[in-house]
Design an enzyme around this catalytic site. Structure first.
Site, mmCIF file in Angstrom:
data_model
loop_
_atom_site.group_PDB
_atom_site.id
_atom_site.type_symbol
_atom_site.label_atom_id
_atom_site.label_comp_id
_atom_site.label_asym_id
_atom_site.label_seq_id
_atom_site.Cartn_x
_atom_site.Cartn_y
_atom_site.Cartn_z
ATOM 1 C CB SER A 78 -45.594 117.378 39.453
ATOM 2 O OG SER A 78 -46.765 116.623 39.249
HETATM 3 N N1 SAH Z 1 -49.188 115.733 42.415
HETATM 4 C C1 SAH Z 1 -48.555 114.506 42.784
HETATM 5 C C2 SAH Z 1 -48.702 113.365 41.772
HETATM 6 C C3 SAH Z 1 -48.522 113.644 40.334
HETATM 7 S S1 SAH Z 1 -48.644 112.176 39.378
HETATM 8 C C4 SAH Z 1 -47.110 114.712 43.112
HETATM 9 O O1 SAH Z 1 -46.529 115.686 42.660
HETATM 10 O O2 SAH Z 1 -46.548 113.871 43.801
HETATM 11 C C5 SAH Z 1 -50.403 112.034 39.132
HETATM 12 C C6 SAH Z 1 -51.119 111.284 40.188
HETATM 13 O O3 SAH Z 1 -52.487 111.187 39.787
HETATM 14 C C7 SAH Z 1 -50.640 109.857 40.407
HETATM 15 O O4 SAH Z 1 -50.391 109.634 41.758
HETATM 16 C C8 SAH Z 1 -51.804 109.006 39.904
HETATM 17 O O5 SAH Z 1 -51.941 107.778 40.581
HETATM 18 C C9 SAH Z 1 -52.980 109.925 40.152
HETATM 19 N N2 SAH Z 1 -54.179 109.624 39.354
HETATM 20 C C10 SAH Z 1 -54.256 109.227 38.054
HETATM 21 N N3 SAH Z 1 -55.540 109.067 37.673
HETATM 22 C C11 SAH Z 1 -56.309 109.340 38.775
HETATM 23 C C12 SAH Z 1 -57.704 109.325 39.040
HETATM 24 N N4 SAH Z 1 -58.591 108.990 38.113
HETATM 25 N N5 SAH Z 1 -58.130 109.659 40.286
HETATM 26 C C13 SAH Z 1 -57.239 110.013 41.256
HETATM 27 N N6 SAH Z 1 -55.899 110.041 41.065
HETATM 28 C C14 SAH Z 1 -55.433 109.700 39.852
#
Ligand code: SAH
Length: 213
Positions: A64
């Site tokens: 993010s």
């Molecule tokens: N906060 C993190 C990732 C942001 S992107 C960072 O800044 O690096 C959002 C993340 O949510 C991704 O890694 C995606 O795989 C995850 N995600 C999406 N749907 C999800 C779900 N149902 N359960 C767990 N994680 C999920």
């Protein structure tokens, strides 16, 4: 895993930009100033680490944008030692921020490759959440509920009911809600059945996916 004076200088510059964009919390600014964001993305792209933008981390996901991390974290109004459930570990950068703010963090990631990397990376860099779980964030982690705070770092079509029920009374959930563009939504649990909602502006997240997708 090098964190040199060039990285530190770039971080300081990023912090100054976040202050200009309205981030006020010293604790959050200090966390951003101290956490080497370049070690959460692919080494070949480290020049992108201190630009205030989201960046690809593989598996069609992104780390993010720093401003978004700072803003979303500020809405949690975290106090030390509070229990936080995070949905979407991704790179683990937001997780590290929460750990740095002394939260007890339980985090879930549904992409196995990202989970595998985060579970190695976070302890290696000295940020130890209570639990990093591979699984479906829609379910939360009932065994450790209730949580003081819940943060969802992917865009949800609607607010997952199971997660609301894992929030402590008086607790806060911060969740971006919407399909193409998301409204940052702050939900406070007032009592067993009463929740108060406040909209905090528009953001752009990758979608929160169901395990069946
Ligand atoms: N906060 C993190 C990732 C942001 S992107 C960072 O800044 O690096 C959002 C993340 O949510 C991704 O890694 C995606 O795989 C995850 N995600 C999406 N749907 C999800 C779900 N149902 N359960 C767990 N994680 C999920």
């Amino acid at each position: 895993m090098i964190d040199n004076s060039k990285h530190k200088g770039l971080r300081k510059r990023l912090v100054d930009q976040l202050i200009k964009k309205g981030i006020r919390s010293n604790e959050i600014l200090n966390a951003i100033n101290s956490i080497p964001r370049h070690l959460f993305i692919d080494k070949d792209f480290e020049s992108h680490a201190y630009i205030d933008k989201a960046f690809p981390i593989g598996s069609d996901q992104t780390i993010s944008q720093p401003y978004t991390v700072a803003f979303q974290t500020s809405l949690l109004n975290l106090k030390p030692h509070q229990k936080v459930l995070e949905i979407g570990t991704g790179s683990g950068y937001q997780t590290a921020i929460l750990v740095k703010l002394k939260a007890k963090v339980y985090t879930i990631e549904r992409q196995h490759d990202l989970f595998r990397k985060a579970i190695k990376r976070l302890p290696l860099l000295g940020y130890e959440p209570e639990l990093i779980q591979y699984g479906d964030g829609y379910l939360g982690i009932k065994e450790h509920a209730p949580y003081d705070k819940i943060i969802i770092t992917a865009g949800a079509i609607d607010v997952p009911k199971k997660l609301l029920l894992q929030l402590k009374i008086g607790g806060i959930m911060v969740i971006p809600v919407g399909k193409n563009i998301q409204e940052m939504t702050c939900i406070k649990r007032i009592s067993k059945n009463k929740f108060e909602k406040e909209l905090m502006g528009k953001f752009n997240f990758v979608p929160m996916l169901k395990n069946t997708n």
